[in-house]
Scaffold this active site. Structure first.
Site, PDB file in Angstrom:
ATOM      1  N   GLU A  65      14.220 -10.440  10.967  1.00 39.29           N
ATOM      2  CA  GLU A  65      13.414 -10.200   9.683  1.00 39.29           C
ATOM      3  C   GLU A  65      13.619  -8.465   9.725  1.00 39.29           C
ATOM      4  O   GLU A  65      12.621  -7.529   9.908  1.00 39.29           O
ATOM      5  CB  GLU A  65      11.859 -10.469   9.857  1.00 39.29           C
ATOM      6  CG  GLU A  65      11.741 -12.104   9.693  1.00 39.29           C
ATOM      7  CD  GLU A  65      10.322 -12.416  10.044  1.00 39.29           C
ATOM      8  OE1 GLU A  65       9.309 -11.678  10.099  1.00 39.29           O
ATOM      9  OE2 GLU A  65      10.153 -13.715  10.288  1.00 39.29           O
ATOM     10  N   HIS A 158       6.655  -8.593   7.874  1.00 38.62           N
ATOM     11  CA  HIS A 158       7.876  -9.748   7.778  1.00 38.62           C
ATOM     12  C   HIS A 158       8.454  -9.960   6.642  1.00 38.62           C
ATOM     13  O   HIS A 158       8.070  -9.438   5.735  1.00 38.62           O
ATOM     14  CB  HIS A 158       7.089 -11.216   8.316  1.00 38.62           C
ATOM     15  CG  HIS A 158       6.050 -11.130   9.530  1.00 38.62           C
ATOM     16  ND1 HIS A 158       6.669 -11.898  10.576  1.00 38.62           N
ATOM     17  CD2 HIS A 158       4.987 -10.777   9.853  1.00 38.62           C
ATOM     18  CE1 HIS A 158       5.847 -11.989  11.546  1.00 38.62           C
ATOM     19  NE2 HIS A 158       4.842 -11.176  11.294  1.00 38.62           N
ATOM     20  N   GLU A 222       4.404 -10.704   3.835  1.00 40.34           N
ATOM     21  CA  GLU A 222       5.773 -11.318   3.846  1.00 40.34           C
ATOM     22  C   GLU A 222       6.142 -10.431   2.642  1.00 40.34           C
ATOM     23  O   GLU A 222       5.934 -10.311   1.389  1.00 40.34           O
ATOM     24  CB  GLU A 222       5.653 -12.546   3.526  1.00 40.34           C
ATOM     25  CG  GLU A 222       5.045 -13.456   4.452  1.00 40.34           C
ATOM     26  CD  GLU A 222       5.849 -13.705   5.620  1.00 40.34           C
ATOM     27  OE1 GLU A 222       7.120 -13.315   5.479  1.00 40.34           O
ATOM     28  OE2 GLU A 222       5.305 -14.327   6.750  1.00 40.34           O
TER      29      GLU A 222
END
EC number: 3.5.1.96
Length: 342
Positions: A65, A158, A222
């Protein structure tokens, strides 16, 4: 060691050149009087005088990531070069250096299932990622326990395996007895993270550990879709980078009143775990995160039984049928207009 780090001020390169450990921890002072401590490979702390916040920014808990890694590395480089000056105490964690080198999510086991002591349960400390998760827990504990009065913040950064109808979203860990912070939700919205998921139960994620153990304002954040190094369009992360820089370098951020019209709010209705090897989703393999399904539709089958949508509508995030038996295959979501937000 110090000279190696300071030549290019590239902490990521320094970490990847020493992926397993450093010969020893060390510290030094910058000209702006910020103390810098390098505790371990991928672990660096900046301590200015008179900070009021203790901030953890973690990345690479999953090694592939890359965008969060690039964001954190640039912030570290800017602090080391004194292009920016820390006003708040901040620890950066590059979680899984060996997985970064391997260009994979993990080597042996998903590290974001190994916190809150999970690293030592079952098979115990059987491989390096379990040892690393235990070490990261201790570094967070040492960092937060150094101060009792400062606000504690942890953003575990992430990117997601699949595309998403909401590109950037955050998971607010389960926190019984504590209201959710509208100020934090609006800060993340200013980062471009306009969608919030309120979790419904304890987990073994890194952000839950910081939230539960240290009452930190902690989130799994995210920031988009997984891409290899060199293929991230960093302009898509400009808001995030700008706001994280402000968080670190400003004495006090102007408060922003919570505005539900600026964010999408969901709560986890259930977590579906895998019980049989024949577990299979009924939707397409490339279905986006936050795809919605209507009551009665079949989400998945396993062991000869159908798993159906229980609410008028449920959305899904993180679907992954290829997990070991007993682990989560998907989170199901419903709208959350009435959560306790202060």
């Amino acid at each position: 060691m110090l000279s190696d780090l300071m030549i290019n001020r590239d902490f990521l390169a320094y970490t990847l050149a020493n992926p397993n450990q450093l010969p020893a921890a060390y510290d030094f002072m910058l000209a702006d009087h910020t103390r810098v401590d390098v505790w371990d490979t991928g672990v660096i702390v900046f301590t200015p005088a008179n900070a009021t916040k203790d901030i953890v920014l973690s990345c690479a808990v999953h090694g592939n990531e890359t965008a969060p890694i690039e964001i954190c590395n640039q912030l570290i480089k800017d602090l080391l070069s004194q292009r920016i000056i820390a006003k708040q105490r901040v620890m950066f964690l590059i979680g899984n250096p060996t997985a970064i080198l391997n260009k994979t999510r993990f080597i042996d086991e998903n590290m974001n299932r190994l916190f809150s002591g999970a690293h030592s349960k079952g098979e115990g400390l059987s491989h390096p990622e379990r040892h690393r998760a235990k070490a990261l827990e201790q570094y967070v504990a040492d960092f937060f326990n150094a101060n009792s009065d400062n606000q504690r913040i942890h953003y575990d950064l992430h990117t997601a395996i699949r595309a998403s109808k909401h590109e950037k979203f955050a998971i607010y860990p389960y926190r019984p007895g504590r209201a959710f912070s509208g100020e934090q939700i609006m800060f993340l919205a200013a980062c471009g993270v306009d969608t919030m998921l309120f979790h419904h139960e304890p987990t073994t994620t890194f952000s839950y550990y910081s939230s539960q153990q240290f009452q930190a304002d902690a989130f799994t954040v995210e920031l988009g879709k997984v891409m290899p190094f060199g293929q991230n369009d960093m302009s898509r992360f400009a808001q995030t980078h700008t706001m994280l820089e402000k968080l670190i370098t400003e004495t006090k951020l102007a408060p922003v009143e919570f505005d539900p019209s600026k964010v999408n709010l969901y709560k986890v209705s259930r977590s579906i775990n895998k019980h049989f090897d024949d577990f299979e989703f009924s939707f397409a393999g490339d279905a986006e995160n936050f795809s919605a399904f209507s009551q009665g539709e079949v989400l998945a089958t396993e062991g000869g039984n159908a798993i159906i949508v229980e609410y008028p509508q449920e959305a899904i995030v993180f679907p992954n049928a290829n997990v070991p038996i007993g682990q989560r295959t998907v989170l199901c979501l419903v709208p959350a207009p009435n959560e306790s937000i202060l």
